[in-house]
Scaffold this active site. Structure first.
Site, PDB file in Angstrom:
ATOM      1  N   CYS A 220      39.664  29.987  24.807  1.00 20.40           N
ATOM      2  CA  CYS A 220      40.440  30.556  24.091  1.00 20.40           C
ATOM      3  C   CYS A 220      40.085  31.549  23.105  1.00 20.40           C
ATOM      4  O   CYS A 220      39.378  30.969  22.410  1.00 20.40           O
ATOM      5  CB  CYS A 220      41.631  29.544  23.548  1.00 20.40           C
ATOM      6  SG  CYS A 220      43.233  30.252  22.539  1.00 20.40           S
TER       7      CYS A 220
ATOM      8  N   CYS B 139      41.464  38.032  25.963  1.00 17.43           N
ATOM      9  CA  CYS B 139      42.480  37.020  25.956  1.00 17.43           C
ATOM     10  C   CYS B 139      42.730  36.378  27.361  1.00 17.43           C
ATOM     11  O   CYS B 139      42.687  37.217  28.367  1.00 17.43           O
ATOM     12  CB  CYS B 139      43.889  37.575  25.545  1.00 17.43           C
ATOM     13  SG  CYS B 139      45.110  36.312  25.641  1.00 17.43           S
TER      14      CYS B 139
ATOM     15  N   HIS C 207      45.122  35.045  29.049  1.00 17.39           N
ATOM     16  CA  HIS C 207      46.170  35.338  29.889  1.00 17.39           C
ATOM     17  C   HIS C 207      46.152  36.778  30.549  1.00 17.39           C
ATOM     18  O   HIS C 207      46.894  36.909  31.709  1.00 17.39           O
ATOM     19  CB  HIS C 207      47.476  35.391  28.926  1.00 17.39           C
ATOM     20  CG  HIS C 207      47.956  33.883  28.979  1.00 17.39           C
ATOM     21  ND1 HIS C 207      47.236  33.174  28.157  1.00 17.39           N
ATOM     22  CD2 HIS C 207      49.097  33.516  28.892  1.00 17.39           C
ATOM     23  CE1 HIS C 207      48.067  32.061  27.861  1.00 17.39           C
ATOM     24  NE2 HIS C 207      49.337  32.233  28.280  1.00 17.39           N
TER      25      HIS C 207
ATOM     26  N   GLU D  50      53.780  34.455  30.296  1.00 16.59           N
ATOM     27  CA  GLU D  50      54.209  33.116  30.391  1.00 16.59           C
ATOM     28  C   GLU D  50      55.668  33.190  31.115  1.00 16.59           C
ATOM     29  O   GLU D  50      56.240  32.278  31.333  1.00 16.59           O
ATOM     30  CB  GLU D  50      54.127  32.734  29.042  1.00 16.59           C
ATOM     31  CG  GLU D  50      52.681  32.472  28.568  1.00 16.59           C
ATOM     32  CD  GLU D  50      52.546  31.266  27.844  1.00 16.59           C
ATOM     33  OE1 GLU D  50      53.405  30.698  27.244  1.00 16.59           O
ATOM     34  OE2 GLU D  50      51.295  30.969  27.901  1.00 16.59           O
TER      35      GLU D  50
ATOM     36  N   ASP E 159      42.543  25.328  25.950  1.00 22.70           N
ATOM     37  CA  ASP E 159      43.249  26.492  25.790  1.00 22.70           C
ATOM     38  C   ASP E 159      44.352  25.931  25.029  1.00 22.70           C
ATOM     39  O   ASP E 159      44.961  24.976  24.974  1.00 22.70           O
ATOM     40  CB  ASP E 159      43.340  27.233  26.905  1.00 22.70           C
ATOM     41  CG  ASP E 159      44.021  28.658  26.741  1.00 22.70           C
ATOM     42  OD1 ASP E 159      43.413  29.291  25.995  1.00 22.70           O
ATOM     43  OD2 ASP E 159      44.986  28.929  27.185  1.00 22.70           O
ATOM     44  N   SER E 160      45.207  27.178  24.376  1.00 18.78           N
ATOM     45  CA  SER E 160      46.356  27.026  23.727  1.00 18.78           C
ATOM     46  C   SER E 160      47.406  26.781  24.797  1.00 18.78           C
ATOM     47  O   SER E 160      48.613  26.078  24.221  1.00 18.78           O
ATOM     48  CB  SER E 160      46.581  28.094  22.863  1.00 18.78           C
ATOM     49  OG  SER E 160      46.774  29.314  23.794  1.00 18.78           O
TER      50      SER E 160
ATOM     51  N   GLY F  72      48.421  32.997  19.206  1.00 18.96           N
ATOM     52  CA  GLY F  72      47.886  34.182  18.783  1.00 18.96           C
ATOM     53  C   GLY F  72      48.355  34.673  17.567  1.00 18.96           C
ATOM     54  O   GLY F  72      47.848  35.565  17.021  1.00 18.96           O
TER      55      GLY F  72
HETATM   56  N1  DGL Z   1      44.538  31.798  24.860  1.00 17.08           N
HETATM   57  C1  DGL Z   1      44.937  32.645  23.978  1.00 17.08           C
HETATM   58  C2  DGL Z   1      43.751  33.669  23.830  1.00 17.08           C
HETATM   59  O1  DGL Z   1      42.858  33.602  24.616  1.00 17.08           O
HETATM   60  C3  DGL Z   1      46.193  33.227  24.226  1.00 17.08           C
HETATM   61  C4  DGL Z   1      47.553  32.628  24.207  1.00 17.08           C
HETATM   62  C5  DGL Z   1      47.615  32.227  22.774  1.00 17.08           C
HETATM   63  O2  DGL Z   1      48.239  33.199  21.754  1.00 17.08           O
HETATM   64  O3  DGL Z   1      47.919  31.393  22.479  1.00 17.08           O
HETATM   65  O4  DGL Z   1      43.602  34.457  22.780  1.00 17.08           O
END
Ligand code: DGL
Length: 277
Positions: free
Chosen positions: A72, A191, A193, A157, A9-10, A42
Site C-alpha cells: 500500500c 497506488c 488500485h 471500489e 493493504d488498506s 489515502g
Molecule cells: N492502497 C492505497 C495505496 O496504494 C490506496 C487506497 C487507499 O487510499 O486506502 O495508496
C-alpha cells in the site's frame, strides 16, 4: 510452524501486488490482510495511518510472519519508516517489514529519457513527498511531478472504472499532471488500485509515454531481497498456501477481490476491535 509472507493493504489494492509476487515466487505461503473496514487510507493523517498499519503489522507477527510487505503506497509513505526504525527493534528485532516505494524509486529513472517522471497517487502519498524525496536519492537530476487523484480509488471500489465517469476524472488528472511537466515520458501508478484503471489511463495518455505499475517491480525486488537475505528466506514456509483476511464483510471483499487478484478469493473476517478487548 507456519511462517507465511504477510501482504498488507488498506483494502483490495494490494492484491494486484500479491498477484505478481505469487507469479514470481509461487512456492511460499502467503497471508493477505485488507483493512477494508478503515479504508481508504489515502486521506487520513500520518498518525492514523501509522497506528492502523502498526496494529495490522502486529497481527501479522502473531500469525507467525517473519516478513511483511506493505503493499500500500499510503502505508509505505506514512508508516513504514517509523515502524522500521522505531518499532521493529523493540517489538520484533528478527522480523522485517518492507514497502513498495523504495523498490520503485530505485529503478524508475531508468525508464525515462527526458529525465521527467510523473507520479499518480492518493492525496496522502503525494502530501508525504516520499516519491520526490526517494527518487532524488537514486536519480538526483530527474524532475518529479506529482498529481493526487482522490477520485480514482472510489471509482475502482464502486466498479465505475470502465465508465464515462472514469473518463472524466482520468482526463482531468492527466491533463493537470502534464500541465505541470510537459516533458514527462514515464508515469507511475503509485497506488495499488490504479492498475484497474490502466485501460482508461492508456486511452488518454500521450502515445510516447510509458506507464508503469508497481506489482511486477515489487515482485522482482522481493525475489532479489530473498536472495540477499537467506536468514529471512529460510524462515518463510513453502507450502503454496494462500489465506485472505479482511477487517470488513467477507462477501464484499470476495466479490471485489476477484477483479484485483484475477482468481476467486474466499476471505476470513478479522475483528480488530475484538483483539483489543
Ligand atoms: N492502497 C492505497 C495505496 O496504494 C490506496 C487506497 C487507499 O487510499 O486506502 O495508496
Amino acid at each position: 510452524m507456519q511462517n507465511p509472507i504477510g501482504v498488507f493493504d488498506s483494502g483490495y489494492g494490494g492484491l494486484t501486488v500479491l498477484k505478481e509476487i505469487i507469479r514470481k515466487l509461487p512456492k511460499y505461503d502467503y497471508i493477505y490482510l485488507g483493512d477494508n473496514a478503515r479504508s481508504p487510507y489515502g486521506n487520513r493523517s500520518f498518525e492514523t495511518v501509522y497506528n492502523y498499519t502498526l496494529e495490522c503489522v502486529n497481527w501479522f507477527f502473531e500469525q507467525g510472519c517473519s516478513l511483511v510487505i506493505l503493499a500500500c503506497n499510503t502505508a509505505s509513505a506514512k508508516a513504514l519508516r517509523t515502524i522500521q526504525e522505531k518499532d521493529l527493534p523493540v517489538i520484533a528485532p528478527g522480523k522485517r517489514v518492507l514497502g513498495v516505494i523504495r523498490p520503485t524509486t530505485e529503478i524508475i529513472g531508468k525508464f525515462s529519457e527526458t529525465g521527467s517522471v510523473g507520479i499518480l497517487a492518493t492525496n496522502g502519498t503525494v502530501a508525504s513527498n516520499s516519491y520526490p524525496v526517494e527518487i532524488a536519492k537514486f536519480f538526483p537530476d530527474h524532475k518529479v511531478y506529482q498529481e493526487a487523484c482522490p477520485m480514482w480509488v472510489p471509482l475502482v471500489e464502486n466498479n465505475e472504472h470502465d465508465t464515462h465517469g472514469a473518463d472524466f476524472f482520468v482526463k482531468k488528472n492527466l491533463h493537470s499532471l502534464f500541465a505541470k511537466g510537459s516533458k514527462i515520458d514515464v508515469v507511475l501508478l503509485a497506488c495499488t488500485h490504479y492498475p484497474l484503471l490502466r485501460k482508461k489511463i492508456e486511452e488518454h495518455l500521450p502515445v510516447a509515454v510509458k506507464l508503469l505499475s508497481q506489482g511486477e517491480i515489487v515482485a522482482n525486488s522481493l525475489v532479489d531481497y530473498l536472495k540477499r537475505h537467506s536468514e529471512i528466506e529460510a524462515l518463510c514456509s513453502k507450502n503454496r498456501s494462500r489465506v485472505f483476511y479482511t477487517t470488513d464483510a467477507t462477501e464484499d471483499f470476495d466479490n471485489h477481490a476477484t477483479g484485483f487478484f484475477g482468481e476467486v478469493v474466499q476471505s476470513q473476517h478479522l475483528d480488530l476491535d475484538a483483539r483489543k478487548a
